[in-house]
Design an enzyme around this catalytic site. Structure first.
Site, mmCIF file in Angstrom:
data_model
loop_
_atom_site.group_PDB
_atom_site.id
_atom_site.type_symbol
_atom_site.label_atom_id
_atom_site.label_comp_id
_atom_site.label_asym_id
_atom_site.label_seq_id
_atom_site.Cartn_x
_atom_site.Cartn_y
_atom_site.Cartn_z
ATOM 1 N N LYS A 67 0.630 -1.098 -0.190
ATOM 2 C CA LYS A 67 0.370 -0.597 -0.374
ATOM 3 C C LYS A 67 0.642 1.337 -0.622
ATOM 4 C CE LYS A 67 -4.612 -2.117 2.180
ATOM 5 N NZ LYS A 67 -5.032 -1.409 3.402
ATOM 6 N N ASP B 234 -9.957 3.140 2.038
ATOM 7 C CA ASP B 234 -10.387 2.351 3.454
ATOM 8 C C ASP B 234 -11.165 3.363 3.670
ATOM 9 O OD1 ASP B 234 -9.348 -0.343 2.634
ATOM 10 O OD2 ASP B 234 -7.395 0.543 2.934
#
Ligand code: NAP
Length: 285
Positions: free
Chosen positions: A71, A107
């Protein structure tokens, strides 16, 4: 010649456990969309990720979701990024735009969308976030943005085993820090408890915390979803506290990618949840 299906995927190492292909398949089946969403195993490291991204863009992928351990590298390799990705310091969604890569972090929005309905009756809320990694940063970003959305003010403190990471989350998102060892004793001062560590996840040690001091109207959220009912959520339910499991965040973060790359609508509903619960049960999670 038949039209080429719209194509996307999720990159990780490992990746076989990912529920994202199932989520996207559920949405695609509902609207009979001709799409492909693949699990893509890419070894750790920016070089391997960069090579994979070049190949996928050249192959006509619309975009890729990115999970551990890529990420942070995903954000670094992108040409431009959303505010959430820049603030969190990590991207879970890369969109291929001609010769550019745009990085986003869904997210944070996924967590905000999942927890918002539970906050409807609160005027002010004080949250304790456990964790200091990318997920805790996404949760802190989400909490900062929740003030004024149904609940007038959300403030938070963060506690993490490595105190320096808690301090950096608190500094970057306007929270306070709490010593990791005080996480049980301090609970009387919080309306929301969020586990954003990997503790309690299958294969990880349990999260050791005593919920006795949490107020009776408190909310307990765990972003771990394997197992779905973590020991933390079990303890919260035993006290009749409101709870939120990790599937809400997972489903909502996926919705943005599906609509951006593959189809028209991505309803997060009971049928999707049931499909995911079944898959987790089949894996013994
Ligand atoms: P990460 O960057 O690796 O962070 C792991 C966190 O867990 C850190 O705060 C770490 O503390 C803590 N931790 C690990 N082992 C510990 C131990 N033995 N004792 C105390 N603390 C410990 O991972 P992440 O990306 O933030 O992800 C965290 C969790 O969130 C994972 O389980 C992931 O699957 C889940 N997640 C769920 C969703 C969803 O959609 N539901 C989305 C994203 C992530 P230190 O800093 O001290 O090492």
């Amino acid at each position: 010649m038949t039209a080429r299906p719209r194509t996307a995927g999720v990159i990780g190492w490992p990746i076989s456990h990912s529920l994202s292909p199932l989520i996207h398949r559920c949405w695609a089946d509902r609207e009979s969309a001709d799409v492909v969403y693949l699990p893509l195993l890419v070894e750790p490291g920016a070089e391997a990720l960069s090579r994979a991204l070049s190949g996928l863009a050249a192959a006509g992928f619309a975009g890729v979701n990115v999970t551990l351990p890529h990420k942070e590298d995903a954000l670094r390799l992108a040409d431009a990024a959303s505010e959430s990705a820049r603030s969190v310091g990590a991207a879970n969604m890369l969109t291929f735009e001609r010769a550019r890569i745009f990085a986003d972090n869904s997210d944070a929005e996924g967590f905000a969308t999942a927890i918002r309905p539970l906050l409807a009756n609160l005027k002010e809320a004080r949250a304790l976030v456990l964790g200091g990694g990318g997920a805790a940063r996404a949760v802190a970003f989400a909490l900062r943005g929740l003030s004024g959305q149904g609940v007038s003010k959300v403030s938070f403190a963060v506690a993490n085993r490595t105190g320096a990471k808690a301090a950096s989350v608190a500094r970057d998102f306007g929270g306070e820090t709490l010593a990791w060892d005080l996480r049980s004793d301090a609970l009387g001062g919080f309306d929301i408890l969020i586990n954003a560590t990997s503790l309690g996840m299958k294969g990880m040690p349990p999260l050791e915390i005593d919920l006795r001091r949490l107020p009776a109207n408190a909310i307990v959220a765990d972003i771990v979803y394997s197992p779905l009912e973590t020991a933390l959520l079990k303890a919260a339910r035993a006290r009749s506290l409101a709870t939120l499991d990790g599937l809400g965040m997972l489903m909502h973060q996926a919705a943005r990618a599906y609509v951006a790359w593959l189809g028209r609508s991505a309803p997060v509903d009971a049928a999707l949840r049931a499909a995911l619960e079944k898959a987790l049960a089949e894996r013994g999670a």
